[in-house]
Design an enzyme around this catalytic site. Structure first.
Site, PDB file in Angstrom:
ATOM      1  N   LYS A   1       0.842  -1.202   0.000  1.00 19.39           N
ATOM      2  CA  LYS A   1       0.000   0.000   0.000  1.00 19.39           C
ATOM      3  C   LYS A   1       0.873   1.246   0.000  1.00 19.39           C
ATOM      4  O   LYS A   1       0.593   2.226  -0.703  1.00 19.39           O
ATOM      5  CB  LYS A   1      -0.940  -0.022   1.215  1.00 19.39           C
ATOM      6  CG  LYS A   1      -2.072  -1.027   1.033  1.00 19.39           C
ATOM      7  CD  LYS A   1      -2.841  -1.342   2.296  1.00 19.39           C
ATOM      8  CE  LYS A   1      -3.811  -2.505   2.013  1.00 19.39           C
ATOM      9  NZ  LYS A   1      -4.457  -3.042   3.194  1.00 19.39           N
TER      10      LYS A   1
ATOM     11  N   GLN B   1      -4.914  -1.895   9.272  1.00 20.33           N
ATOM     12  CA  GLN B   1      -4.739  -3.196   8.629  1.00 20.33           C
ATOM     13  C   GLN B   1      -5.343  -4.300   9.501  1.00 20.33           C
ATOM     14  O   GLN B   1      -5.010  -4.415  10.680  1.00 20.33           O
ATOM     15  CB  GLN B   1      -3.239  -3.446   8.384  1.00 20.33           C
ATOM     16  CG  GLN B   1      -2.934  -4.728   7.648  1.00 20.33           C
ATOM     17  CD  GLN B   1      -3.460  -4.705   6.204  1.00 20.33           C
ATOM     18  OE1 GLN B   1      -3.300  -3.731   5.484  1.00 20.33           O
ATOM     19  NE2 GLN B   1      -4.082  -5.795   5.796  1.00 20.33           N
TER      20      GLN B   1
ATOM     21  N   ASP C   1     -11.558   2.154   3.402  1.00 14.88           N
ATOM     22  CA  ASP C   1     -11.904   0.738   3.242  1.00 14.88           C
ATOM     23  C   ASP C   1     -13.417   0.565   3.074  1.00 14.88           C
ATOM     24  O   ASP C   1     -13.881  -0.505   2.697  1.00 14.88           O
ATOM     25  CB  ASP C   1     -11.482  -0.059   4.493  1.00 14.88           C
ATOM     26  CG  ASP C   1     -10.175  -0.805   4.295  1.00 14.88           C
ATOM     27  OD1 ASP C   1      -9.805  -1.059   3.136  1.00 14.88           O
ATOM     28  OD2 ASP C   1      -9.538  -1.140   5.309  1.00 14.88           O
TER      29      ASP C   1
END
Ligand code: NAP
Length: 286
Positions: free
Chosen positions: A53, A97, A120
């Site tokens: 990322k 994460q 997200d």
């Protein structure tokens, strides 16, 4: 013989478009999108995802921030960090994460993220927006699947769409996105009876089960579009999808490979969401 849908190529196109729009945003408005990624503990797979990322952010021209916290970080400490990032105007996107260590409730963390920075799209407000079709962000993996379907020119309206798996991050939103496109959607799970009789009716079959080679040739209709979300690591170290590629590929009209299918799309859509967040937070319409 199925046509392969090339996730690497499609993700490269999405990222190139994001890179161009980012350069424009910088040139016209002096705004550099930024993504903050939080990793708790030392799970090697999570470390790889976070590094990827970070690399992608740099390639887009984004500012990339990383908060690496020790395994013993408490839920309260993590929530406090998220709240600090919520209040920081220099941070447009926040991603914690997953999975977080077991002593931390992941929903508590997701709920602490400002929905406008929730790149997200896991926050209940964003999930609700997706359900009613008024969304700003889409969860990255299902959004990536839709981009792959679109890239191949596949029409969803009126098709029988079967999703195997109902997780909050893939299966459920996948079903919703296909429904928004006027597909007739069936979402299957571990309680589904006679799964094969349902999957055999699918014009579009999405497998997000997390079991290697789960979808076998006899479960697929001739000419179906087969999308494999699964990423499973075999004992020999190789990656393998949820679809038995050798058996299914000869029957399918289109198929995504693993690796090189859905996987690369997830990061590309995260980059897209981060750029969208930066624009929205600065009141910039396209
Ligand atoms: P998950 O949370 O474990 O969900 C798996 C789903 O499969 C559950 O809904 C489960 O049903 C269902 N299932 C399990 N066994 C089944 C069976 N025998 N018959 C029918 N349904 C069954 O997994 P996930 O997070 O959605 O991830 C799924 C896979 O996608 C994993 O391999 C993961 O690594 C991969 N993934 C890939 C990406 C990407 O970027 N490509 C992103 C995310 C995930 P129940 O709900 O009844 O338990």
């Amino acid at each position: 013989m199925a046509k392969l849908i090339d996730g690497k190529a499609v993700s490269a196109q999405v990222k190139e478009q994001v890179r161009i729009e980012t350069a424009e945003l910088m040139a016209k408005h002096g705004i550099q999108p930024s993504l903050a990624v939080v990793i708790v503990g030392s799970d090697p797979a999570s470390r790889v995802y976070v590094n990827n990322k970070k690399k992608a952010c740099e390639a887009m021209g984004f500012k990339s921030l990383e908060y690496a916290l020790p395994e013993e970080t408490t839920q309260e400490e993590l929530v406090a960090l998220v709240k600090k990032m919520n209040a920081d105007p220099e941070i447009n996107g926040i991603l914690v994460q997953l999975p977080v260590p077991k002593h931390i409730n992941d929903m508590a963390i997701i709920k602490a993220i400002n929905p406008k920075k929730d790149v997200d799209a896991f926050h209940p407000e964003n999930v609700g927006r997706i359900a009613i079709g008024e969304f700003k962000f889409l969860p990255c993996t299902p959004a990536g699947v839709m981009a792959l379907i679109d890239s191949a020119g596949i029409e969803v309206a009126g098709k029988n769409c079967v999703v195997i798996g109902r997780s909050n991050i893939v299966g459920k939103p996948m079903g919703m996105l296909l429904m928004h496109r006027n597909g007739t959607v069936t979402v299957c799970h571990s309680y589904t009876k006679d799964l094969a009789s349902i999957t055999r009716q699918a014009d579009i079959l999405v497998a997000t089960v997390g079991k290697p080679n789960f979808v076998t040739g006899d479960m697929v209709k001739e000419g179906a579009v087969v999308i494999d979300v699964g990423i499973n690591r075999l004992d020999n170290g190789k990656l393998c999808g949820d679809v038995n590629f050798a058996e299914v590929e000869p029957k399918a009209s289109y198929i995504t490979p693993v690796p090189g299918g859905v996987g690369p799309m997830t990061i590309a859509m995260l980059m897209r969401n981060t750029l969208t967040a930066a624009k929205l937070q600065n009141g910039i319409k396209d």
